[in-house]
Design an enzyme around this catalytic site. Structure first.
Site, PDB file in Angstrom:
ATOM      1  N   ASP A 192      46.281  44.830  54.343  1.00  0.00           N
ATOM      2  CA  ASP A 192      45.879  45.982  55.155  1.00  0.00           C
ATOM      3  C   ASP A 192      44.559  46.528  54.613  1.00  0.00           C
ATOM      4  O   ASP A 192      43.832  45.809  53.931  1.00  0.00           O
ATOM      5  CB  ASP A 192      47.008  47.027  55.261  1.00  0.00           C
ATOM      6  CG  ASP A 192      47.322  47.693  53.935  1.00  0.00           C
ATOM      7  OD1 ASP A 192      46.520  47.549  52.993  1.00  0.00           O
ATOM      8  OD2 ASP A 192      48.356  48.382  53.850  1.00  0.00           O
ATOM      9  N   HIS A 194      49.008  37.745  45.050  1.00  0.00           N
ATOM     10  CA  HIS A 194      48.592  38.608  43.935  1.00  0.00           C
ATOM     11  C   HIS A 194      49.523  38.389  42.741  1.00  0.00           C
ATOM     12  O   HIS A 194      50.751  38.437  42.895  1.00  0.00           O
ATOM     13  CB  HIS A 194      48.630  40.076  44.368  1.00  0.00           C
ATOM     14  CG  HIS A 194      48.171  40.994  43.283  1.00  0.00           C
ATOM     15  ND1 HIS A 194      46.847  41.172  42.985  1.00  0.00           N
ATOM     16  CD2 HIS A 194      48.874  41.740  42.396  1.00  0.00           C
ATOM     17  CE1 HIS A 194      46.737  41.999  41.950  1.00  0.00           C
ATOM     18  NE2 HIS A 194      47.955  42.363  41.588  1.00  0.00           N
ATOM     19  N   ARG A 247      36.921  39.042  46.225  1.00  0.00           N
ATOM     20  CA  ARG A 247      36.161  40.064  46.964  1.00  0.00           C
ATOM     21  C   ARG A 247      37.132  40.903  47.767  1.00  0.00           C
ATOM     22  O   ARG A 247      38.140  40.384  48.264  1.00  0.00           O
ATOM     23  CB  ARG A 247      35.186  39.422  47.953  1.00  0.00           C
ATOM     24  CG  ARG A 247      34.222  38.490  47.331  1.00  0.00           C
ATOM     25  CD  ARG A 247      32.988  39.212  46.861  1.00  0.00           C
ATOM     26  NE  ARG A 247      32.185  38.322  46.041  1.00  0.00           N
ATOM     27  CZ  ARG A 247      31.078  38.674  45.428  1.00  0.00           C
ATOM     28  NH1 ARG A 247      30.641  39.915  45.503  1.00  0.00           N
ATOM     29  NH2 ARG A 247      30.409  37.806  44.713  1.00  0.00           N
TER      30      ARG A 247
HETATM   31  C1  GRF Z   1      46.453  33.389  41.499  1.00  0.00           C
HETATM   32  O1  GRF Z   1      47.230  33.723  40.383  1.00  0.00           O
HETATM   33  C2  GRF Z   1      46.520  34.481  42.546  1.00  0.00           C
HETATM   34  O2  GRF Z   1      47.713  35.196  42.543  1.00  0.00           O
HETATM   35  C3  GRF Z   1      45.394  35.382  42.133  1.00  0.00           C
HETATM   36  O3  GRF Z   1      44.393  34.527  41.650  1.00  0.00           O
HETATM   37  C4  GRF Z   1      44.977  33.323  41.159  1.00  0.00           C
HETATM   38  C5  GRF Z   1      44.279  32.196  41.837  1.00  0.00           C
HETATM   39  O4  GRF Z   1      44.515  30.988  41.188  1.00  0.00           O
HETATM   40  N1  GRF Z   1      44.980  36.245  43.211  1.00  0.00           N
HETATM   41  P1  GRF Z   1      44.041  29.616  41.838  1.00  0.00           P
HETATM   42  O5  GRF Z   1      42.553  29.756  42.156  1.00  0.00           O
HETATM   43  O6  GRF Z   1      44.868  29.377  43.048  1.00  0.00           O
HETATM   44  O7  GRF Z   1      44.272  28.581  40.776  1.00  0.00           O
END
Ligand code: GRF
Length: 202
Positions: free
Chosen positions: A141, A109, A91
Protein backbone atom coordinates in the site's frame (compact mmCIF):
# COMPACT_ATOMS: atom_id res chain seq x y z
CA UNK A 1 -2.38 -20.30 -19.33
CA UNK A 2 0.56 -19.34 -17.09
CA UNK A 3 0.09 -16.20 -15.00
CA UNK A 4 2.51 -13.49 -15.99
CA UNK A 5 4.84 -12.43 -13.16
CA UNK A 6 7.24 -9.48 -13.07
CA UNK A 7 9.83 -9.38 -10.26
CA UNK A 8 11.57 -6.25 -8.93
CA UNK A 9 15.09 -6.78 -7.55
CA UNK A 10 18.15 -4.77 -6.49
CA UNK A 11 20.59 -7.45 -5.34
CA UNK A 12 21.29 -11.15 -5.40
CA UNK A 13 17.87 -12.15 -6.76
CA UNK A 14 17.75 -15.51 -5.00
CA UNK A 15 14.01 -15.19 -4.39
CA UNK A 16 13.39 -14.31 -8.02
CA UNK A 17 15.36 -17.39 -9.05
CA UNK A 18 13.51 -19.62 -6.58
CA UNK A 19 10.22 -18.33 -7.99
CA UNK A 20 11.32 -18.84 -11.61
CA UNK A 21 12.35 -22.42 -10.73
CA UNK A 22 9.05 -23.10 -8.95
CA UNK A 23 7.21 -21.91 -12.08
CA UNK A 24 9.32 -24.15 -14.31
CA UNK A 25 8.65 -27.14 -12.05
CA UNK A 26 4.93 -26.45 -12.29
CA UNK A 27 4.62 -25.69 -8.56
CA UNK A 28 3.32 -22.21 -9.47
CA UNK A 29 0.90 -21.79 -12.40
CA UNK A 30 2.90 -18.83 -13.66
CA UNK A 31 5.93 -17.62 -15.52
CA UNK A 32 8.45 -14.91 -14.64
CA UNK A 33 8.21 -12.84 -17.82
CA UNK A 34 10.46 -9.95 -16.77
CA UNK A 35 12.81 -8.84 -14.01
CA UNK A 36 13.21 -5.13 -13.30
CA UNK A 37 15.93 -3.43 -11.24
CA UNK A 38 17.13 0.03 -10.27
CA UNK A 39 20.76 -0.96 -10.91
CA UNK A 40 22.91 -3.64 -12.53
CA UNK A 41 22.93 -6.52 -10.06
CA UNK A 42 23.27 -10.28 -9.76
CA UNK A 43 19.49 -10.67 -10.01
CA UNK A 44 19.52 -9.11 -13.47
CA UNK A 45 22.41 -11.37 -14.55
CA UNK A 46 20.52 -14.46 -13.36
CA UNK A 47 17.40 -13.36 -15.24
CA UNK A 48 19.37 -12.75 -18.43
CA UNK A 49 21.02 -16.19 -18.16
CA UNK A 50 17.59 -17.75 -17.79
CA UNK A 51 16.31 -15.96 -20.89
CA UNK A 52 13.96 -13.75 -18.88
CA UNK A 53 13.42 -10.19 -20.14
CA UNK A 54 15.24 -7.54 -18.09
CA UNK A 55 14.58 -3.86 -17.37
CA UNK A 56 17.22 -1.72 -15.63
CA UNK A 57 16.18 1.84 -14.81
CA UNK A 58 18.57 3.81 -12.61
CA UNK A 59 16.69 6.69 -10.94
CA UNK A 60 19.83 8.83 -11.28
CA UNK A 61 19.36 8.86 -15.04
CA UNK A 62 15.95 10.52 -14.65
CA UNK A 63 15.06 14.15 -14.13
CA UNK A 64 13.14 13.34 -10.96
CA UNK A 65 11.69 10.45 -8.97
CA UNK A 66 8.25 10.90 -10.46
CA UNK A 67 9.52 10.43 -14.03
CA UNK A 68 11.45 7.34 -12.92
CA UNK A 69 8.38 5.86 -11.17
CA UNK A 70 6.15 6.47 -14.21
CA UNK A 71 8.69 4.99 -16.63
CA UNK A 72 9.20 1.91 -14.46
CA UNK A 73 5.42 1.52 -14.17
CA UNK A 74 4.92 1.78 -17.93
CA UNK A 75 7.76 -0.62 -18.77
CA UNK A 76 6.23 -3.16 -16.40
CA UNK A 77 2.70 -2.60 -17.70
CA UNK A 78 4.06 -3.46 -21.18
CA UNK A 79 4.49 -7.01 -19.85
CA UNK A 80 0.81 -7.20 -18.77
CA UNK A 81 1.63 -8.86 -15.44
CA UNK A 82 -0.91 -10.60 -13.27
CA UNK A 83 1.45 -10.25 -10.32
CA UNK A 84 4.28 -7.82 -9.61
CA UNK A 85 6.64 -9.03 -6.87
CA UNK A 86 9.04 -6.76 -5.03
CA UNK A 87 11.73 -9.13 -3.73
CA UNK A 88 14.74 -7.28 -2.43
CA UNK A 89 13.96 -4.07 -4.34
CA UNK A 90 15.68 -1.30 -2.39
CA UNK A 91 13.49 1.64 -3.47
CA UNK A 92 10.26 2.96 -2.06
CA UNK A 93 7.48 2.54 -4.59
CA UNK A 94 5.61 5.81 -5.22
CA UNK A 95 1.78 5.93 -5.21
CA UNK A 96 1.82 6.51 -8.99
CA UNK A 97 3.44 3.07 -9.30
CA UNK A 98 1.49 1.29 -6.56
CA UNK A 99 -1.90 2.48 -7.85
CA UNK A 100 -1.26 0.90 -11.27
CA UNK A 101 -1.32 -2.63 -9.80
CA UNK A 102 -4.28 -2.88 -7.42
CA UNK A 103 -4.38 -6.31 -5.72
CA UNK A 104 -1.45 -7.41 -7.87
CA UNK A 105 1.62 -5.86 -6.21
CA UNK A 106 3.25 -7.81 -3.37
CA UNK A 107 6.39 -7.32 -1.30
CA UNK A 108 8.65 -9.75 0.50
CA UNK A 109 10.09 -8.46 3.77
CA UNK A 110 12.53 -10.30 6.08
CA UNK A 111 10.71 -9.87 9.39
CA UNK A 112 7.38 -10.65 10.97
CA UNK A 113 5.65 -7.36 10.11
CA UNK A 114 4.58 -5.06 11.66
CA UNK A 115 7.82 -5.67 13.60
CA UNK A 116 11.00 -4.31 12.03
CA UNK A 117 9.93 -2.50 8.87
CA UNK A 118 12.65 -0.74 6.86
CA UNK A 119 15.89 -1.61 5.10
CA UNK A 120 17.64 -3.22 8.11
CA UNK A 121 15.00 -5.63 9.33
CA UNK A 122 17.36 -8.52 10.06
CA UNK A 123 19.92 -6.33 11.88
CA UNK A 124 17.15 -4.59 13.84
CA UNK A 125 15.70 -7.93 14.96
CA UNK A 126 19.15 -9.10 16.14
CA UNK A 127 19.74 -5.84 18.00
CA UNK A 128 16.35 -6.06 19.67
CA UNK A 129 17.27 -9.52 20.98
CA UNK A 130 14.11 -11.24 19.76
CA UNK A 131 14.10 -15.05 19.94
CA UNK A 132 11.95 -15.41 16.86
CA UNK A 133 11.81 -13.34 13.70
CA UNK A 134 10.73 -14.40 10.22
CA UNK A 135 9.43 -13.21 6.93
CA UNK A 136 6.28 -11.70 5.47
CA UNK A 137 4.71 -11.45 2.05
CA UNK A 138 2.11 -8.71 1.85
CA UNK A 139 0.20 -6.50 -0.56
CA UNK A 140 1.87 -3.12 -1.04
CA UNK A 141 0.00 0.00 0.00
CA UNK A 142 1.14 3.62 0.30
CA UNK A 143 3.15 3.03 3.48
CA UNK A 144 6.57 1.37 3.65
CA UNK A 145 6.54 -2.38 4.42
CA UNK A 146 2.84 -2.16 5.11
CA UNK A 147 -0.34 -3.61 3.65
CA UNK A 148 -2.55 -6.70 4.00
CA UNK A 149 -0.46 -9.73 5.00
CA UNK A 150 -0.75 -12.80 2.77
CA UNK A 151 1.70 -15.23 4.41
CA UNK A 152 4.21 -15.19 7.25
CA UNK A 153 6.74 -17.74 8.47
CA UNK A 154 8.67 -17.65 11.73
CA UNK A 155 12.43 -18.23 11.92
CA UNK A 156 14.09 -18.80 15.34
CA UNK A 157 17.11 -16.65 16.19
CA UNK A 158 20.20 -18.55 17.42
CA UNK A 159 22.47 -16.99 20.04
CA UNK A 160 25.39 -17.43 17.60
CA UNK A 161 23.61 -15.70 14.71
CA UNK A 162 25.19 -12.87 12.75
CA UNK A 163 23.10 -10.73 10.43
CA UNK A 164 24.35 -12.86 7.56
CA UNK A 165 23.61 -16.30 9.04
CA UNK A 166 20.15 -15.22 10.19
CA UNK A 167 19.35 -13.67 6.83
CA UNK A 168 20.47 -16.83 5.01
CA UNK A 169 18.04 -18.92 7.10
CA UNK A 170 15.26 -16.40 6.50
CA UNK A 171 15.93 -16.53 2.76
CA UNK A 172 15.75 -20.33 2.76
CA UNK A 173 12.23 -20.00 4.19
CA UNK A 174 11.35 -17.22 1.73
CA UNK A 175 12.35 -19.40 -1.21
CA UNK A 176 9.42 -21.67 -0.35
CA UNK A 177 6.97 -19.07 0.98
CA UNK A 178 7.10 -16.62 -1.94
CA UNK A 179 6.25 -19.23 -4.60
CA UNK A 180 3.43 -20.43 -2.34
CA UNK A 181 2.03 -16.89 -2.12
CA UNK A 182 2.21 -16.50 -5.90
CA UNK A 183 0.42 -19.82 -6.37
CA UNK A 184 -2.37 -18.73 -4.01
CA UNK A 185 -2.74 -15.44 -5.90
CA UNK A 186 -2.75 -17.03 -9.35
CA UNK A 187 -5.28 -19.63 -8.19
CA UNK A 188 -7.56 -16.78 -7.11
CA UNK A 189 -7.49 -17.90 -3.47
CA UNK A 190 -6.53 -14.54 -1.93
CA UNK A 191 -9.16 -11.94 -1.06
CA UNK A 192 -8.82 -8.69 0.86
CA UNK A 193 -11.74 -8.15 3.22
CA UNK A 194 -11.76 -5.04 5.39
CA UNK A 195 -8.00 -4.64 5.02
CA UNK A 196 -7.20 -8.24 5.94
CA UNK A 197 -6.40 -11.18 3.72
CA UNK A 198 -8.71 -14.18 3.56
CA UNK A 199 -7.29 -17.33 1.98
CA UNK A 200 -9.67 -19.83 0.41
CA UNK A 201 -8.89 -23.53 0.76
CA UNK A 202 -7.57 -25.25 -2.40
C1 GRF B 1 14.99 -10.93 1.01
O1 GRF B 1 15.35 -11.38 2.29
C2 GRF B 1 13.74 -10.08 1.07
O2 GRF B 1 12.88 -10.42 2.10
C3 GRF B 1 14.30 -8.71 1.30
O3 GRF B 1 15.50 -8.67 0.57
C4 GRF B 1 16.03 -9.99 0.44
C5 GRF B 1 16.27 -10.21 -1.02
O4 GRF B 1 17.10 -11.30 -1.24
N1 GRF B 1 13.35 -7.68 0.96
P1 GRF B 1 17.34 -11.86 -2.71
O5 GRF B 1 17.79 -10.68 -3.57
O6 GRF B 1 16.07 -12.46 -3.18
O7 GRF B 1 18.43 -12.88 -2.57
Amino acid sequence: MAGRIVVLVSGSGSNMEALARACERGDVPGEVVAVAADRSCAGIDIAARRGIGTIVLDPKQFEDRDKWSRTLRDRILDHAPEIVVSAGFMRILAPVFVDAFPGRLINLHPSLLPAFPGAYAVRDALHAGVRVTGTTVHFVDHLVDHGPIILQEAVPVDSQDTEQTLHERIKAVEHVMLPRACRLLLEGRVRIVEGRVLLSPG
